[in-house]
Design a protein around this motif. Structure first.
Motif, PDB file in Angstrom:
ATOM      1  N   UNK A 865     -22.381  48.934  53.469  1.00 25.88           N
ATOM      2  CA  UNK A 865     -23.262  47.955  54.154  1.00 25.88           C
ATOM      3  C   UNK A 865     -24.432  48.565  55.326  1.00 25.88           C
ATOM      4  N   UNK A 866     -24.814  50.181  55.135  1.00 26.42           N
ATOM      5  CA  UNK A 866     -26.155  50.491  55.897  1.00 26.42           C
ATOM      6  C   UNK A 866     -26.947  51.200  54.318  1.00 26.42           C
ATOM      7  N   UNK A 867     -26.542  51.410  53.434  1.00 30.20           N
ATOM      8  CA  UNK A 867     -27.345  51.055  52.004  1.00 30.20           C
ATOM      9  C   UNK A 867     -27.480  50.137  51.795  1.00 30.20           C
ATOM     10  N   UNK A 868     -29.346  50.541  52.097  1.00 32.98           N
ATOM     11  CA  UNK A 868     -29.966  49.591  51.670  1.00 32.98           C
ATOM     12  C   UNK A 868     -30.136  48.790  50.609  1.00 32.98           C
ATOM     13  N   UNK A 869     -29.830  49.961  49.498  1.00 36.30           N
ATOM     14  CA  UNK A 869     -30.090  49.898  47.564  1.00 36.30           C
ATOM     15  C   UNK A 869     -29.023  49.046  47.418  1.00 36.30           C
ATOM     16  N   UNK A 870     -27.583  49.327  48.040  1.00 35.67           N
ATOM     17  CA  UNK A 870     -26.429  48.074  47.760  1.00 35.67           C
ATOM     18  C   UNK A 870     -26.265  47.221  48.167  1.00 35.67           C
ATOM     19  N   UNK A 871     -27.115  46.720  49.704  1.00 33.90           N
ATOM     20  CA  UNK A 871     -27.191  45.468  49.958  1.00 33.90           C
ATOM     21  C   UNK A 871     -28.034  44.929  49.483  1.00 33.90           C
ATOM     22  N   UNK A 872     -29.164  45.458  48.312  1.00 30.48           N
ATOM     23  CA  UNK A 872     -30.506  44.342  48.187  1.00 30.48           C
ATOM     24  C   UNK A 872     -30.087  44.767  46.502  1.00 30.48           C
ATOM     25  N   UNK A 873     -29.179  45.316  45.956  1.00 28.84           N
ATOM     26  CA  UNK A 873     -29.507  45.351  44.493  1.00 28.84           C
ATOM     27  C   UNK A 873     -28.147  44.906  43.971  1.00 28.84           C
ATOM     28  N   UNK A 874     -27.330  44.772  44.819  1.00 26.55           N
ATOM     29  CA  UNK A 874     -25.551  45.006  44.357  1.00 26.55           C
ATOM     30  C   UNK A 874     -25.529  42.676  43.904  1.00 26.55           C
ATOM     31  N   UNK A 875     -24.782  42.784  42.972  1.00 25.43           N
ATOM     32  CA  UNK A 875     -24.103  41.289  43.532  1.00 25.43           C
ATOM     33  C   UNK A 875     -23.968  40.496  44.583  1.00 25.43           C
ATOM     34  N   UNK A 876     -24.456  39.462  45.166  1.00 28.29           N
ATOM     35  CA  UNK A 876     -23.973  38.598  46.728  1.00 28.29           C
ATOM     36  C   UNK A 876     -22.913  39.015  46.959  1.00 28.29           C
ATOM     37  N   UNK A 877     -21.931  38.325  45.927  1.00 32.72           N
ATOM     38  CA  UNK A 877     -20.707  37.898  46.269  1.00 32.72           C
ATOM     39  C   UNK A 877     -20.294  39.787  46.645  1.00 32.72           C
ATOM     40  N   UNK A 878     -20.796  40.387  45.722  1.00 32.94           N
ATOM     41  CA  UNK A 878     -19.998  41.541  46.109  1.00 32.94           C
ATOM     42  C   UNK A 878     -20.462  42.283  47.309  1.00 32.94           C
ATOM     43  N   UNK A 879     -21.594  42.056  47.926  1.00 32.52           N
ATOM     44  CA  UNK A 879     -21.716  42.181  49.147  1.00 32.52           C
ATOM     45  C   UNK A 879     -21.376  41.177  50.005  1.00 32.52           C
ATOM     46  N   UNK A 880     -20.474  40.327  49.984  1.00 30.10           N
ATOM     47  CA  UNK A 880     -19.704  39.622  50.536  1.00 30.10           C
ATOM     48  C   UNK A 880     -18.415  40.367  50.753  1.00 30.10           C
ATOM     49  N   UNK A 881     -17.901  40.131  49.548  1.00 28.96           N
ATOM     50  CA  UNK A 881     -16.816  41.174  50.091  1.00 28.96           C
ATOM     51  C   UNK A 881     -17.102  41.728  51.081  1.00 28.96           C
ATOM     52  N   UNK A 882     -17.815  42.866  50.285  1.00 28.52           N
ATOM     53  CA  UNK A 882     -17.421  43.947  51.793  1.00 28.52           C
ATOM     54  C   UNK A 882     -17.948  43.577  53.136  1.00 28.52           C
ATOM     55  N   UNK A 883     -18.839  42.618  53.480  1.00 32.77           N
ATOM     56  CA  UNK A 883     -18.857  41.836  54.760  1.00 32.77           C
ATOM     57  C   UNK A 883     -17.306  41.395  55.201  1.00 32.77           C
ATOM     58  N   UNK A 884     -16.581  40.771  54.234  1.00 30.96           N
ATOM     59  CA  UNK A 884     -15.190  40.307  54.760  1.00 30.96           C
ATOM     60  C   UNK A 884     -13.891  41.182  54.866  1.00 30.96           C
ATOM     61  N   UNK A 885     -14.507  42.432  53.788  1.00 29.68           N
ATOM     62  CA  UNK A 885     -13.149  43.149  53.918  1.00 29.68           C
ATOM     63  C   UNK A 885     -13.087  44.152  55.659  1.00 29.68           C
ATOM     64  N   UNK A 886     -14.945  44.285  56.090  1.00 31.77           N
ATOM     65  CA  UNK A 886     -14.611  44.516  57.566  1.00 31.77           C
ATOM     66  C   UNK A 886     -14.163  43.969  58.517  1.00 31.77           C
ATOM     67  N   UNK A 887     -14.748  42.934  58.416  1.00 32.13           N
ATOM     68  CA  UNK A 887     -14.325  42.089  59.216  1.00 32.13           C
ATOM     69  C   UNK A 887     -12.609  41.913  59.475  1.00 32.13           C
TER      70      UNK A 887
END
Length: 904
Positions: A865-887
């Motif tokens: 989540x600190x990788x700007x390339x991942x946050x800005x370029x990955x599908x929104x669903x994938x980013x949200x999935x990682x956030x949910x996994x972190x929580x």
């Protein structure tokens, strides 16, 4: 008694036959009832229904059943759409594959005979699928509408005639969208725009005499042979002094002028724009403004014409490659760049659309749209979600005239005839392989004179001739669909059905056809009846795969609803869709979601069977008790009334997901997991009382759930009825359960929530430390709040029963003993003794391992989540999935650290 296991297939096959045979879905004109009407978005007769149909029709079914159970005269108008281009494509492919022939080999008359055979075959299959899905539609043959049946054809003609007389319909030559694959015109909203990777070619147009020339940039070098000018913006400093000069088109000897026009975008490409009036709508407008010649170099088949002989007959894609190659070899290609471009494609076959200058039939839209815009702005026409209102109004305010003619054979033939004598110069003929002479093209410019008539005219009004030919084009599919709410009720005749059932109540459809269909229905409804065809527009989302991609056969991610109903049962498929039908959201759908819904079906069935098995010698009817005896009774009755009210209100506000979720959680959680478990202890001491609550609450909940899951609710309720006193044969004939406001008891709910919270907290500890289910526990409760202490003391029996304790104490002074785990809910702390029950050292090792794993997982997720390339370029669903996994990992870490601290 219910069989041991629920068998969906047997139940569904039996019930659909009973429902249709006994006509429980039939609607009548009853002036004592308020009508509730939905006209079904008619599926195209292109094949089997898909998962999108399953969602859309299930949403309608929920509304129809709910409103009928609320006492309205519900009428769900059924039918199918001929599907114009799409259906013709299906049959043409079928003929090519099976018989190696084209429609032109058959000729128009024979081809249409095959189309009608296809309709009877496919239309019947679709109606059979309607029945299998349990949709509350009266499928009597006389009740089925089809966009091309006799009555609908009459309404189409009447619409055309009235609009012709009002001068709304006209024929003219304009730039239109042309599909070279389907070989027909399309309206603007039948064109999908896709981002495609392409190239921008910079070409040198050499000047005459001492002028060096000019460089232009184009994405379509194959169209240079149609160029009529080069345009530059008069404010562009790079091109001062060049206007009026001439340049030579590469690969030709033809010179064209440089003109000035403010529509040219400064800074795009080279800043100079080649003007090709016949192949670009913007260029056409500029060309008209400057009186430029219009030269077509791409035919209606997508082949090059009116160009150097080398390229004549080449497909446009092949021609592009060859032209680029020659431009490079002869020094005209300066450079080429990668360029992503929004390319128009046919909404039916996916072919790239060709802007094409053609004489077609149009409807003037501005005046027709005005009252619809007013109705939407005043919210006489409401949208759900409301956010669609702005888009709808904005589109209507910027609307173009509607191109209604299609160069295909399957559809409503344009009701215009031509005297072969008076119109001979404007008629072009072709001869079929069977030797039949047919009119192929009509040109008003060249003298064709129209006679509007539903049938062949008897004589020409000008020369008394009797030889007529009909316009070869058919009307856009959406022309007949636009009339659906009024044509299905008998318009233009003043039928009793039209008088009683019109306007309809709600239009339920996908947002992708808001402009194609909903807007046009509103236009025709107001124009021909003075009334909107419906007051509410409920726009459901699109079903996508679980990664968010649109489903398509080519991607292999399509889910066939009938395959799923055969595997899991129809109720499970329906409910899995409804649980995810959040208003305004697309649905990322996967087969796994049906498993959860199927498990819910089994939960309801098994709980119902358990209750019936424990009725003992009780006989019905068992009336709902007037007063609750215990906290659990008061709590359940409150939760039941709240659930059915919430579900009804959510349904009527088109929030089906909320309605489905509240009934799911009430039945599975409150009813099955809590009340039934508590009630077991009273089966011997107070059986009749608790059974009265159980059967009446269960039956009422099944009624509320029936619109969503019609089969299993019908099956269970048929066995429950003797115990409830219900006298209707089918649930749909019964009334929807209504909330008893006097039974609401917030105080009981608050107390029960505390008891449930403590029980759940203790159960969590039992689960975390793998304590066997049968193992009794010693639990001390520390309650610092007087009210909470009184509640846990008064209802300690509930905690003892569901926590399985040997010893339970509650006080303000309770202290934690060694080797105990801690669980907290509200201001109550539970100390659970584990000494002698678990291997403490083994648990410490396990917890330490879990803490290390959780910390590693947290570090990993935080890094991503600190990788700007991942946050800005990955599908929104994938980013949200990682956030949910972190929580989730952070919760695991906190829990494990607390548990380890308990053993310190």
């Amino acid at each position: 008694m219910l069989p041991k296991a629920y068998e969906p297939k047997e139940v569904e096959e039996r019930l659909v036959k009973e429902w249709q045979a006994k006509k429980i879905f039939a609607s009548n004109i009853d002036k004592n009832k308020v009508p509730f009407v939905i006209v079904i978005p008619p599926p195209n007769i292109t094949g089997a229904l898909h998962i999108g149909h399953a969602l859309n029709c299930t949403l309608q079914d929920v509304l129809i059943r709910t409103e009928r159970m609320l006492g309205k005269e519900s009428f769900w108008v059924p039918g199918t759409d001929h599907g114009g281009i799409a259906t013709q494509n299906v049959l043409e492919k079928k003929l090519a594959k099976e018989q190696k022939i084209t429609r032109h080999d058959l000729g128009r008359e024979k081809f249409l005979e095959e189309m009608w055979k296809w309709y009877k075959e496919c239309g019947g299959a679709i109606l059979n699928q309607f029945e299998k899905m349990g949709w509350a539609i009266d499928l009597s043959l006389e009740n089925i509408r089809f966009t091309m049946d006799e009555k609908r054809a009459a309404s189409v003609y009447e619409c055309f005639k009235q609009w012709w007389d009002k001068k709304y319909i006209y024929r003219g030559k304009r730039m239109i969208n042309w599909c070279v694959r389907c070989n027909t015109a399309l309206s603007d909203i039948e064109v999908d725009h896709e981002q495609q990777k392409g190239k921008l070619y910079h070409l040198h147009y050499k000047g005459e005499e001492s002028f060096d020339g000019i460089i232009i940039a184009t994405t379509r070098p194959e169209t240079i042979f149609a160029d009529a000018a080069i345009a530059v913006n008069p404010k562009d400093e790079n091109y001062q002094g060049v206007v009026g000069k001439k340049v030579r088109i590469p690969l030709t000897d033809r010179y064209i002028p440089i003109i000035a026009d403010e529509d040219v975008e400064i800074g795009f490409g080279s800043g100079a724009l080649k003007i090709t009036p016949a192949h670009d709508p913007v260029d056409y407008v500029i060309g008209q403004r400057h009186n430029l010649p219009v030269i077509s170099v791409i035919s209606d088949k997508g082949k090059l014409i009116n160009c150097p002989e080398k390229y004549v007959g080449m497909d446009r894609e092949a021609a592009r490659k060859e032209v680029v190659k020659d431009l490079e070899e002869q020094g005209f290609l300066v450079k080429e760049e990668k360029h992503d471009n929004a390319v128009g494609t046919c909404y039916r076959c996916g072919s790239v659309i060709e802007p094409y200058l053609s004489e077609q039939w149009f409807v003037k839209m501005e005046e027709l749209c005005a009252p619809v815009i007013e109705a939407a702005e005043k919210e006489e026409l409401k949208f759900h979600p409301a956010s669609w209102k702005h888009s709808f109004v904005n589109w209507l305010k910027n609307i173009q005239d509607w191109c209604i003619s299609r160069q295909i054979w399957w559809g409503h033939r344009i009701p215009v005839w031509y005297c072969t004598t008076c119109s001979k110069n404007g008629l072009t003929y072709m001869e079929t392989k069977q030797g039949v002479k047919e009119v192929a093209k009509v040109s008003f410019e060249d003298g064709a004179k129209p006679v509007v008539s539903h049938t062949k005219p008897h004589s020409c009004p000008d020369c008394d001739g009797t030889d007529f030919v009909q316009d070869p084009d058919v009307l856009d599919t959406w022309f007949s669909s636009a009339l659906w709410p009024i044509s299905t009720l008998g318009w233009p005749e003043k039928t009793k059905e039209l008088e009683y059932f019109y306007p309809t109540s709600t239009m339920v459809t996908g947002y992708e056809i808001l402009y194609l269909w909903v807007a046009r229905m509103a236009i025709t409804g107001i124009d021909f009846t003075g009334k909107l065809p419906f007051k509410d527009v409920f726009l459901n989302g699109i079903i996508r795969d679980k990664t968010g991609k649109k489903m398509s056969k080519s991607l292999g991610n399509v889910i066939d609803p009938l395959d799923m109903t055969a595997k899991y049962g129809t109720d499970a498929v329906r409910f899995s869709l409804l649980m995810q039908a959040v208003l305004g959201k697309d649905i990322p759908y996967a087969e796994e979601s049906i498993v959860g819904a199927r498990n819910f079906c089994n939960k309801i069935y098994n709980a119902s069977r358990f209750i019936l098995m424990n009725m003992g010698d009780l006989k019905g009817p068992l009336k709902m008790p007037a007063e609750p005896k215990e906290l659990a009774d008061a709590w359940l009755i409150d939760r039941y009334n709240t659930a059915i009210k919430t579900a009804k209100d959510a349904t009527l506000k088109y929030n089906m997901a909320a309605a489905a979720n509240v009934l799911y959680h009430f039945l599975w959680g409150d009813f099955c997991d809590w009340y039934v478990e508590l009630a077991k202890a009273r089966f011997e001491s107070d059986r009749e009382y608790v059974m009265s609550i159980l059967v009446n609450v269960l039956y009422g909940t099944l009624k509320a759930l029936h619109p969503m899951m019609p089969f299993i609710t019908e099956e269970i309720s048929s066995v429950l009825k003797p115990y409830t006193g219900a006298d209707k044969e089918f649930l749909l004939q019964d009334s929807y359960p209504l909330c008893d406001e006097s039974a609401l008891n917030p105080g009981a709910v608050a107390k029960m929530d505390l008891i449930k919270g403590i029980i759940s907290a203790v159960r969590t500890v039992r689960s975390e430390f793998n304590v066997p289910p049968a193992q009794k526990l010693n639990v001390s409760l520390k309650a610092v709040d007087d009210e909470e202490l009184k509640t846990v003391s008064d209802y300690a029996d509930y905690i003892r029963l569901l926590c399985k304790t040997d010893n339970l104490t509650a006080s303000k002074e309770a202290v934690k003993k060694p080797m105990s785990a801690t669980a907290v809910y509200s201001a109550v702390t539970a100390f659970i003794e584990l000494e002698g029950i678990i291997d403490v050292e083994k648990e410490k090792a396990r917890l330490s391992k879990n803490i290390a794993a959780a910390r590693a997982n947290i570090a990993n997720r935080k890094a991503r989540l600190s990788d700007e390339r991942f946050v800005n370029n990955a599908p929104k669903e994938q980013v949200e999935k990682v956030k949910a996994e972190l929580a989730a990992e952070e919760i695991k870490l906190t829990s494990a650290e607390q548990a380890l601290a308990d053993f310190a």
